[in-house]
Motif scaffolding. Structure first.
Motif, short mmCIF file in Angstrom:
data_model
loop_
_atom_site.label_atom_id
_atom_site.label_comp_id
_atom_site.label_asym_id
_atom_site.label_seq_id
_atom_site.Cartn_x
_atom_site.Cartn_y
_atom_site.Cartn_z
N LEU A 172 0.82 -1.21 0.00
CA LEU A 172 0.00 0.00 0.00
C LEU A 172 0.85 1.26 0.00
O LEU A 172 0.59 2.21 -0.75
N THR A 173 1.88 1.30 0.85
CA THR A 173 2.72 2.50 0.91
C THR A 173 3.47 2.71 -0.40
O THR A 173 3.64 3.85 -0.85
N LEU B 291 1.08 4.28 -2.78
CA LEU B 291 0.79 5.68 -2.48
C LEU B 291 1.92 6.60 -2.95
O LEU B 291 1.67 7.75 -3.33
N LEU C 61 3.93 9.70 5.37
CA LEU C 61 4.52 8.55 6.04
C LEU C 61 5.24 8.95 7.33
O LEU C 61 5.60 8.09 8.13
N ILE D 243 -2.66 4.74 7.58
CA ILE D 243 -2.15 3.66 6.73
C ILE D 243 -2.27 2.32 7.45
O ILE D 243 -2.68 1.31 6.87
N GLN E 23 -4.37 -0.89 6.20
CA GLN E 23 -3.73 -2.19 6.01
C GLN E 23 -4.40 -3.27 6.86
O GLN E 23 -4.65 -4.38 6.40
#
Length: 220
Positions: A113-114, A117, A150, A159, A163
């Protein structure tokens, strides 16, 4: 994912391949944890580079695949035994492995996912000006890629929540599909529940592993 419940059994090789898709992404997450690096005496705060962990990670990946495959086949075998099901174990394994597909998809989506992004921003920039001709088709040609989300508590929590939700939903879908397959295979509801119980326990344990991987300290 309900269509997976009516799919025909896969061969043992294809069954192992689906398990491999789940195992690789799971181990990729584990390999970045402080716990895993500590097993080889590596200080995660002074990571020496990928070349230092090639042998360790190669052995770990192979071991993880063997362990997951063994646990999966054992759960099918135990379920078959307590349910008194006469179907061959390879046929049951090839049928029930379809329930692992949503879990594999969920693990990939949560784990990367990160990366999506961040790298997704580069994709939007490239799509806005695909031929480097000065176009701005999507309005992102002059966008500056940021990773600031982040580095904030609110961003990290958002996040992590996303997740966690992805993994939990993937496992719930997998359990439902496993139940539908078990009901289709067995003549009675009680027999189906006995057949699927060990596999459901394995799925719950795997959910805990996934959530631990997300919450434990990692590098990179």
């Amino acid at each position: 994912g309900v269509a997976l419940a009516s799919r025909p059994p896969l061969s043992m090789l294809a069954t192992l391949f689906i398990l491999l898709t789940l195992c690789t992404v799971s181990f990729d997450g584990i390999a970045h944890t402080f716990w895993w690096l500590g097993l080889s005496g590596i200080n995660p705060l002074e990571f020496p580079g990928r070349s230092a962990v090639i042998i360790l990670n190669s052995a770990g990946l192979a071991g993880a695949f063997i362990l997951l495959s063994g646990l999966y086949l054992a759960s099918i075998g135990i379920g078959r035994w307590i349910a008194g099901e006469a179907s061959p174990i390879d046929r049951l394994a090839g049928r029930l492995v379809w329930s692992m597909v949503p879990i594999s998809i969920a693990f990939h989506a949560a784990h990367y996912l990160t990366a999506l992004l961040v790298n997704g921003q580069y994709l939007l920039i490239a799509a806005s000006d695909p031929f480097a001709s000065g176009w701005d088709l999507l309005g992102f040609a002059h966008h500056h890629v940021t990773t600031s989300f982040l580095n904030t508590a609110a961003g990290a929590q958002a996040i992590f929540a996303a997740q966690t939700s992805i993994i939990v939903v993937g496992h719930v879908v997998g359990v439902v599909i496993a139940h539908l397959i078990a009901v289709d295979v067995c003549d009675k509801e009680r027999t189906a529940r006995l057949l699927e119980r060990p596999l459901a326990m394995l799925m719950v344990a795997y959910t805990m592993l996934g959530l631990w991987t997300l919450s434990t300290p990692t590098i990179g």
